[in-house]
Design a protein around this motif. Structure first.
Motif, mmCIF file in Angstrom:
data_model
loop_
_atom_site.group_PDB
_atom_site.id
_atom_site.type_symbol
_atom_site.label_atom_id
_atom_site.label_comp_id
_atom_site.label_asym_id
_atom_site.label_seq_id
_atom_site.Cartn_x
_atom_site.Cartn_y
_atom_site.Cartn_z
ATOM 1 N N TYR A 32 0.989 -1.203 0.075
ATOM 2 C CA TYR A 32 -0.082 -0.127 -0.044
ATOM 3 C C TYR A 32 0.971 1.188 -0.187
ATOM 4 N N LYS A 95 -4.249 -1.907 12.743
ATOM 5 C CA LYS A 95 -5.674 -1.316 12.892
ATOM 6 C C LYS A 95 -5.931 0.112 12.402
ATOM 7 N N ASP A 98 -5.871 0.377 8.958
ATOM 8 C CA ASP A 98 -7.098 -0.040 8.538
ATOM 9 C C ASP A 98 -8.189 1.250 8.467
ATOM 10 N N GLN A 99 -7.984 1.895 9.713
ATOM 11 C CA GLN A 99 -8.924 2.728 9.772
ATOM 12 C C GLN A 99 -8.777 3.959 8.923
ATOM 13 N N VAL A 101 -7.394 3.663 6.100
ATOM 14 C CA VAL A 101 -7.857 3.257 4.808
ATOM 15 C C VAL A 101 -9.366 3.269 4.569
ATOM 16 N N SER A 102 -10.109 2.958 5.644
ATOM 17 C CA SER A 102 -11.524 3.060 5.511
ATOM 18 C C SER A 102 -12.108 4.237 5.414
ATOM 19 N N LEU A 103 -11.327 5.311 5.894
ATOM 20 C CA LEU A 103 -11.799 6.721 5.984
ATOM 21 C C LEU A 103 -11.637 7.254 4.621
ATOM 22 N N LYS A 105 -12.376 5.728 1.819
ATOM 23 C CA LYS A 105 -13.350 5.273 0.722
ATOM 24 C C LYS A 105 -14.325 6.107 0.481
#
Length: 105
Positions: A32, A95, A98-99, A101-103, A105
């Motif tokens: 990434y 984690k 992950d937080q 990356v999800s923000l 999207k």
């Protein structure tokens, strides 16, 4: 995919530096492409002016600044959140990445 810029904010920029290195390792392991760095809350305005940032994550100790920062990040379309206290305490780079990356999207 274009490189993503993730800015971590804490009171002095020190406590999050370990978390940054763990997030960078997690990003490399996932292939990434991310520019992840930590700064003190007092440097945020300057950094936002000079750099295109995709997401701002606040350390739990500066969560009280979220509303103030939202006024600066929202108009620029920059995602903003507070790092989960448990993930921060455990310095869980996976984690927190992950937080971030999800923000985005």
């Amino acid at each position: 995919m274009a490189k993503k810029t993730i800015m971590l904010v804490c009171s002095a920029g020190m406590s999050t530096s370990l978390l940054v290195s763990k997030m960078q390792k997690a990003a490399v392991a996932r292939d990434y492409d991310a520019d992840i760095f930590a700064i003190a809350s007092s440097e945020v305005d300057n950094k936002l002016a000079e750099k295109n940032v995709d997401v701002v994550l606040l350390g739990p100790q500066v969560r009280f600044l979220k509303d103030d920062f939202a006024k600066k990040t929202a108009p620029k379309g920059i995602a903003l959140d507070v790092i989960n206290m448990a993930d921060y305490g455990m310095m869980n780079g996976e984690k927190v990445l992950d937080q971030a990356v999800s923000l985005m999207k």
